[in-house]
Design a protein around this motif. Structure first.
Motif, PDB file in Angstrom:
ATOM      1  N   SER A 159      35.198  67.898  28.657  1.00  0.00           N
ATOM      2  CA  SER A 159      34.993  67.601  30.079  1.00  0.00           C
ATOM      3  C   SER A 159      36.319  67.553  30.826  1.00  0.00           C
ATOM      4  N   SER A 188      37.403  63.458  45.040  1.00  0.00           N
ATOM      5  CA  SER A 188      36.816  62.198  44.573  1.00  0.00           C
ATOM      6  C   SER A 188      37.263  61.853  43.155  1.00  0.00           C
ATOM      7  N   SER A 233      36.506  58.951  41.679  1.00  0.00           N
ATOM      8  CA  SER A 233      35.391  58.251  41.041  1.00  0.00           C
ATOM      9  C   SER A 233      34.402  59.229  40.430  1.00  0.00           C
ATOM     10  N   ARG A 234      34.140  60.349  41.107  1.00  0.00           N
ATOM     11  CA  ARG A 234      33.215  61.346  40.564  1.00  0.00           C
ATOM     12  C   ARG A 234      33.795  61.999  39.317  1.00  0.00           C
ATOM     13  N   ARG A 235      35.087  62.191  39.334  1.00  0.00           N
ATOM     14  CA  ARG A 235      35.752  62.790  38.168  1.00  0.00           C
ATOM     15  C   ARG A 235      35.608  61.876  36.944  1.00  0.00           C
ATOM     16  N   TYR A 236      35.891  60.587  37.140  1.00  0.00           N
ATOM     17  CA  TYR A 236      35.813  59.656  36.005  1.00  0.00           C
ATOM     18  C   TYR A 236      34.372  59.399  35.575  1.00  0.00           C
ATOM     19  N   PHE A 237      33.448  59.485  36.531  1.00  0.00           N
ATOM     20  CA  PHE A 237      32.039  59.367  36.162  1.00  0.00           C
ATOM     21  C   PHE A 237      31.623  60.542  35.269  1.00  0.00           C
ATOM     22  N   SER A 238      32.130  61.730  35.572  1.00  0.00           N
ATOM     23  CA  SER A 238      31.842  62.903  34.739  1.00  0.00           C
ATOM     24  C   SER A 238      32.410  62.722  33.339  1.00  0.00           C
ATOM     25  N   TYR A 239      33.613  62.158  33.247  1.00  0.00           N
ATOM     26  CA  TYR A 239      34.202  61.902  31.939  1.00  0.00           C
ATOM     27  C   TYR A 239      33.348  60.923  31.145  1.00  0.00           C
ATOM     28  N   ALA A 240      32.952  59.832  31.793  1.00  0.00           N
ATOM     29  CA  ALA A 240      32.156  58.806  31.116  1.00  0.00           C
ATOM     30  C   ALA A 240      30.807  59.360  30.673  1.00  0.00           C
ATOM     31  N   SER A 241      30.201  60.183  31.527  1.00  0.00           N
ATOM     32  CA  SER A 241      28.903  60.779  31.190  1.00  0.00           C
ATOM     33  C   SER A 241      29.016  61.686  29.981  1.00  0.00           C
TER      34      SER A 241
END
Length: 232
Positions: free
Chosen positions: A36, A78, A80-88
């Motif tokens: 990712s 964004s 936050s969207r980047r880190y949300f993608s990593y976490a997902s």
């Protein structure tokens, strides 16, 4: 075993004193996270967002090009969207593997086999790990040689399934999702899983493991195709 599983899977499973699923699950999660980070860093969140929107022409027409450009710019900036993608990405592989193990165990019990969830999860986890290693390697190679990142679709970047060869502009998403079920990478992971199921339990036959693994794969492909059809 992280290496021997690729060239001596049967012996690798038989050398296990007991089922061990934690190492391959964590390794798969880390590999998914690395993939990712690599894709987002190279391709960019903006390009990825634009490509996802392009798969829904009706939505793009409704929003208008100006609004689409605004969404793309927001996604690119964004954090936050980047880190949300990593976490997902990190969480998705272990969760899907655990769920696949539940359905596989249920199928085996229906077919009259006798085994434990721990053994099934171990087999599924190592199959997922092998697929994750190949996915990361091939994805890295693809990104190293491609010139135009605006056409990179992460879902079909590893061109080892039939869906990767269908034109996204003219092929309905659900058809591509169905075609993606014919996936050499998935078949390889399923083979590792079948070997593990039979090696870790003497009461699971090869035919039972193969029948249940194929059935679960077909159900998963049908779920993906149905979801793609709903999204349009």
């Amino acid at each position: 075993m992280l290496v021997t599983i690729f060239y001596a899977p049967t012996d690798s499973f038989r050398r296990l004193a007991r089922p061990k699923w934690l190492v391959p699950l964590v390794a798969s999660a880390i590999l998914a996270l690395l993939g990712s980070v690599m894709v987002i860093s190279v391709v960019g969140m903006g390009n990825l967002t634009r490509m996802e929107l392009a798969k829904r022409p009706a939505l793009v027409e409704q929003l208008g090009h100006q609004q689409v450009d605004a969404f793309v710019a927001e996604a690119e900036q964004s954090t936050s969207r980047r880190y949300f993608s990593y976490a997902s990405a990190f969480a998705a592989t272990p969760l899907l593997t655990a769920f696949a193990a539940v359905t596989t165990l249920a199928g085996l019990l229906v077919f009259g086999a006798e085994t434990t969830y721990s053994s099934v999860l171990t087999a599924c986890a190592w199959g997922s790990y092998c697929a994750s290693v190949v996915t990361l390697a091939v994805s890295g190679l693809f990104l190293a040689v491609v010139d135009d990142y605006t056409i990179v679709d992460p879902q079909y970047m590893v061109a080892l399934n039939a869906g990767a060869f269908l034109d996204s502009a003219t092929t309905p998403p659900w058809v591509r999702a169905l075609a993606s079920g014919f996936d050499l990478l998935a078949f390889g992971g399923m083979a590792i899983q079948c070997i593990g199921l039979t090696a870790l339990s003497s009461r699971v036959t090869r035919s039972q493991a193969l029948a249940v693994t194929i059935t679960v794969h077909i159900l998963w492909v049908l779920v993906k195709a149905s979801w793609a059809a709903l999204l349009g």
